[in-house]
Design a protein around this motif. Structure first.
Motif, PDB file in Angstrom:
ATOM      1  N   ARG A 350       0.838  -1.208   0.000  1.00 19.78           N
ATOM      2  CA  ARG A 350       0.000   0.000   0.000  1.00 19.78           C
ATOM      3  C   ARG A 350       0.871   1.256   0.000  1.00 19.78           C
ATOM      4  NH1 ARG A 350      -5.282  -0.721   3.993  1.00 19.78           N
ATOM      5  NH2 ARG A 350      -6.262  -2.425   2.831  1.00 19.78           N
ATOM      6  N   ARG A 351       1.927   1.235   0.785  1.00 16.87           N
ATOM      7  CA  ARG A 351       2.813   2.393   0.883  1.00 16.87           C
ATOM      8  C   ARG A 351       3.480   2.674  -0.466  1.00 16.87           C
ATOM      9  NH1 ARG A 351       4.313   3.944   5.795  1.00 16.87           N
ATOM     10  NH2 ARG A 351       4.132   1.830   6.618  1.00 16.87           N
ATOM     11  N   THR A 352       3.943   1.606  -1.120  1.00 13.48           N
ATOM     12  CA  THR A 352       4.602   1.769  -2.421  1.00 13.48           C
ATOM     13  C   THR A 352       3.633   2.300  -3.469  1.00 13.48           C
ATOM     14  OG1 THR A 352       6.146  -0.027  -1.924  1.00 13.48           O
ATOM     15  CG2 THR A 352       5.835   0.545  -4.243  1.00 13.48           C
ATOM     16  N   LEU A 353       2.414   1.747  -3.496  1.00 17.40           N
ATOM     17  CA  LEU A 353       1.411   2.181  -4.461  1.00 17.40           C
ATOM     18  C   LEU A 353       1.018   3.633  -4.225  1.00 17.40           C
ATOM     19  CD1 LEU A 353      -0.428   1.366  -6.787  1.00 17.40           C
ATOM     20  CD2 LEU A 353      -2.084   0.504  -5.117  1.00 17.40           C
ATOM     21  N   PHE A 354       0.926   4.025  -2.964  1.00 16.32           N
ATOM     22  CA  PHE A 354       0.548   5.395  -2.646  1.00 16.32           C
ATOM     23  C   PHE A 354       1.653   6.364  -3.066  1.00 16.32           C
ATOM     24  CE2 PHE A 354      -0.778   9.014  -0.075  1.00 16.32           C
ATOM     25  CZ  PHE A 354      -2.161   8.945  -0.180  1.00 16.32           C
ATOM     26  N   ALA A 355       2.903   5.974  -2.858  1.00 16.68           N
ATOM     27  CA  ALA A 355       4.022   6.820  -3.268  1.00 16.68           C
ATOM     28  C   ALA A 355       4.023   7.044  -4.782  1.00 16.68           C
ATOM     29  CB  ALA A 355       5.342   6.192  -2.826  1.00 16.68           C
ATOM     30  N   GLU A 356       3.812   5.979  -5.531  1.00 11.66           N
ATOM     31  CA  GLU A 356       3.752   6.105  -6.999  1.00 11.66           C
ATOM     32  C   GLU A 356       2.621   7.026  -7.419  1.00 11.66           C
ATOM     33  OE1 GLU A 356       3.229   2.107  -8.211  1.00 11.66           O
ATOM     34  OE2 GLU A 356       5.315   1.489  -7.843  1.00 11.66           O
ATOM     35  N   THR A 357       1.489   6.901  -6.753  1.00 11.13           N
ATOM     36  CA  THR A 357       0.323   7.720  -7.082  1.00 11.13           C
ATOM     37  C   THR A 357       0.577   9.195  -6.785  1.00 11.13           C
ATOM     38  OG1 THR A 357      -1.202   5.884  -6.693  1.00 11.13           O
ATOM     39  CG2 THR A 357      -2.099   8.096  -6.517  1.00 11.13           C
ATOM     40  N   LEU A 358       1.207   9.471  -5.638  1.00 15.07           N
ATOM     41  CA  LEU A 358       1.506  10.858  -5.289  1.00 15.07           C
ATOM     42  C   LEU A 358       2.409  11.503  -6.331  1.00 15.07           C
ATOM     43  CD1 LEU A 358       2.118  11.075  -1.422  1.00 15.07           C
ATOM     44  CD2 LEU A 358       0.095  11.680  -2.721  1.00 15.07           C
ATOM     45  N   ARG A 359       3.441  10.809  -6.725  1.00 11.50           N
ATOM     46  CA  ARG A 359       4.383  11.385  -7.689  1.00 11.50           C
ATOM     47  C   ARG A 359       3.732  11.594  -9.052  1.00 11.50           C
ATOM     48  NH1 ARG A 359      10.654  10.432  -6.950  1.00 11.50           N
ATOM     49  NH2 ARG A 359      10.428  12.460  -7.950  1.00 11.50           N
ATOM     50  N   ALA A 360       2.776  10.754  -9.386  1.00 11.81           N
ATOM     51  CA  ALA A 360       2.138  10.860 -10.696  1.00 11.81           C
ATOM     52  C   ALA A 360       1.020  11.891 -10.740  1.00 11.81           C
ATOM     53  CB  ALA A 360       1.584   9.491 -11.119  1.00 11.81           C
ATOM     54  N   HIS A 361       0.310  12.094  -9.615  1.00 11.15           N
ATOM     55  CA  HIS A 361      -0.926  12.875  -9.686  1.00 11.15           C
ATOM     56  C   HIS A 361      -1.005  14.049  -8.709  1.00 11.15           C
ATOM     57  CE1 HIS A 361      -2.352   9.802 -12.359  1.00 11.15           C
ATOM     58  NE2 HIS A 361      -2.209   8.864 -11.435  1.00 11.15           N
ATOM     59  N   VAL A 362      -0.018  14.235  -7.850  1.00 10.22           N
ATOM     60  CA  VAL A 362      -0.016  15.375  -6.921  1.00 10.22           C
ATOM     61  C   VAL A 362       1.266  16.165  -7.160  1.00 10.22           C
ATOM     62  CG1 VAL A 362      -0.148  16.119  -4.506  1.00 10.22           C
ATOM     63  CG2 VAL A 362      -1.358  14.042  -5.251  1.00 10.22           C
ATOM     64  N   PRO A 363       1.200  17.202  -8.002  1.00 13.39           N
ATOM     65  CA  PRO A 363       2.412  17.931  -8.404  1.00 13.39           C
ATOM     66  C   PRO A 363       3.229  18.456  -7.231  1.00 13.39           C
ATOM     67  CG  PRO A 363       0.578  18.564  -9.799  1.00 13.39           C
ATOM     68  CD  PRO A 363       0.000  17.695  -8.726  1.00 13.39           C
ATOM     69  N   LEU A 364       2.573  18.915  -6.165  1.00 14.65           N
ATOM     70  CA  LEU A 364       3.313  19.450  -5.028  1.00 14.65           C
ATOM     71  C   LEU A 364       4.178  18.376  -4.375  1.00 14.65           C
ATOM     72  CD1 LEU A 364       4.017  21.693  -3.033  1.00 14.65           C
ATOM     73  CD2 LEU A 364       1.920  21.114  -1.775  1.00 14.65           C
ATOM     74  N   ALA A 365       3.625  17.176  -4.199  1.00 10.96           N
ATOM     75  CA  ALA A 365       4.389  16.083  -3.587  1.00 10.96           C
ATOM     76  C   ALA A 365       5.596  15.732  -4.451  1.00 10.96           C
ATOM     77  CB  ALA A 365       3.505  14.862  -3.390  1.00 10.96           C
ATOM     78  N   ASN A 366       5.387  15.677  -5.749  1.00  7.68           N
ATOM     79  CA  ASN A 366       6.488  15.354  -6.664  1.00  7.68           C
ATOM     80  C   ASN A 366       7.549  16.448  -6.654  1.00  7.68           C
ATOM     81  OD1 ASN A 366       7.592  13.520  -8.669  1.00  7.68           O
ATOM     82  ND2 ASN A 366       7.174  15.154 -10.149  1.00  7.68           N
TER      83      ASN A 366
END
Length: 430
Positions: A350-366
């Protein structure tokens, strides 16, 4: 047809910001209110509903447009309009009787008349015998009844209510709501019309004759609905349930964008994020994946057993949609393949999937992660990112957005955050 008691014409409310464009809270709001109506302003937090109520009451002057009361422009607090606030707003050092009499005393009403009208109001809303009590001795529901009596005692023609039940527990709110509607239906409520702000869809359908659904950013009337049911109303009536469902669908529907007239794309950081925690997201996805929903649910049906209101459920659903874990569609929510994968994964997955999602879809996190990777010491001040956010949104939205990303990024182990130094870093991840 009788002339409206109240009219709002082309109302706009904006707040000037030195460094960037004005923050527009309301834009071109128009509405009218006639005698004998209860009308709801229904919408998400931040859609300007409470701001509009304060403009109507005369507590706030609009940037543009006009409010008229019985055909006369409103310029300050107006005779015939009273307001009940979300908070109880009682003076703790005054008795119930003294709190109720405050408005009458300010108007120079004689003591004998004040006492009579306060007694009548307290008896009407079920607080007879509590005149000498102090607010600290009363329950939350009783305190809100005092606030209601204080508004009614001046015999207003228009009663404004700003989410009057939201600070109460579910049972107390339901009791007070029912008592108020009974008084209105029996003609015992000494007001001609009611204008109320709510974010509770069932409450609006249960109480009101018309519902004005507000959109956000900026706030405006997106839809106007007439509630056809006589009082008393039955929540379990299929027609009642269908109207609630239709309003959920209306509030989750995305307007089509015409390619020829589409606005230029927003800056990637011009995306306010809701304060939605990981546990809430995971909990909702797990509930959706399990029977009886099996991945898809009707929002009203989902809200009831989870005890969610629209202000809880819609931000949660929209956040899952932003992260591509779910989709909101015509009042329904369903899990995507990624959402199902999250539910089925173990803690690390879950942690890995969430990290990938943040980098792909939340510009501030990336952006935060990229800045940390590029710097020799892998550190960066939160102030830098907050300032950049404030170029595109209000300071409050910027603070909430940054706080949300901090929580999400920590969970995903994209970065660490030192609260005392207000600094992001990668050191603690090693």
């Amino acid at each position: 047809m009788d002339a409206p008691l109240l009219q709002v014409l082309g109302c706009r409310q904006a707040y000037h910001k030195e460094a960037s464009a004005d923050l527009v809270v309301l834009e071109d709001v128009n509405l009218s209110l006639r005698e004998g109506e209860i009308v709801a302003l229904l919408g998400r937090s931040g859609s300007g509903k409470s701001t509009l109520l304060r403009i109507v009451s005369g507590l706030l002057q609009p940037t543009a447009g006009q409010v008229t009361w019985r055909g006369i422009p409103v310029n300050g607090p107006t005779e015939g309009i009273a307001m009940v606030f979300q908070s109880f707003a009682l003076f703790p050092w005054l008795t119930v009787q003294e709190n109720v009499e405050l408005g009458l005393e300010a108007r120079g009403v004689s003591r004998v008349e004040r006492e009579k009208r306060a007694d009548d109001a307290l008896d009407l809303i079920g607080l007879g015998g509590f005149a000498s009590a102090y607010p600290k001795e009363l329950s939350g529901g009783m305190q809100q009844r005092v606030g209601l009596a204080r508004a009614l005692v001046v015999y207003p023609d228009l009663l404004l209510m700003d989410e009057p039940f939201s600070a109460l527990d579910v049972l107390t709110a339901e009791t007070l709501r029912t008592d108020l509607i009974d008084l209105w239906a029996d003609g015992k409520l000494p007001v001609k019309s009611v204008l109320m702000v709510t974010h509770n869809i069932e409450e609006a359908v249960l109480m009101c004759d018309r519902i004005l659904v507000f959109s956000s950013n900026p706030g405006r009337v997106a839809s106007e609905l007439t509630v056809p049911f006589p009082h008393p109303r039955n929540r379990l009536d299929p027609a009642f349930r269908q109207m609630v469902d239709d309003i959920y669908a209306l509030m989750t529907r995305r307007a089509p964008v015409e390619p020829k007239t589409a606005a230029p794309p927003l800056h990637p950081l011009a995306m306010p994020l809701e304060r939605v925690g990981i546990n809430l997201m995971a909990g909702l996805m797990e509930a959706l994946a399990a029977p009886p929903y099996d991945g898809r649910a009707d929002l009203p049906a989902l809200a009831a057993p989870l005890h969610y209101e629209v202000d809880d459920l819609l931000p949660l659903g929209e956040t899952l949609q932003l992260l591509r874990f779910a989709v909101l569609e015509e009042g329904d929510i369903y899990l995507t393949d990624k959402g199902r994968a999250f539910v089925q994964a173990d803690v690390d997955g879950r942690r890995t999937l969430f990290a990938e999602t943040l980098r792909a879809h939340v510009p501030l996190a990336n952006m935060i992660r990229q800045v940390l990777e590029e710097r020799w010491n892998h550190r960066a001040s939160a102030v830098r990112f907050r300032d950049e956010l404030e170029d595109h949104m209000s300071p409050d939205y910027a603070a909430d957005t940054l706080r949300t990303v901090i929580g999400w990024g920590r969970y995903a182990e994209l970065f660490s955050y030192d609260e005392e130094a207000e600094q992001f870093n990668l050191d603690d991840l090693e």
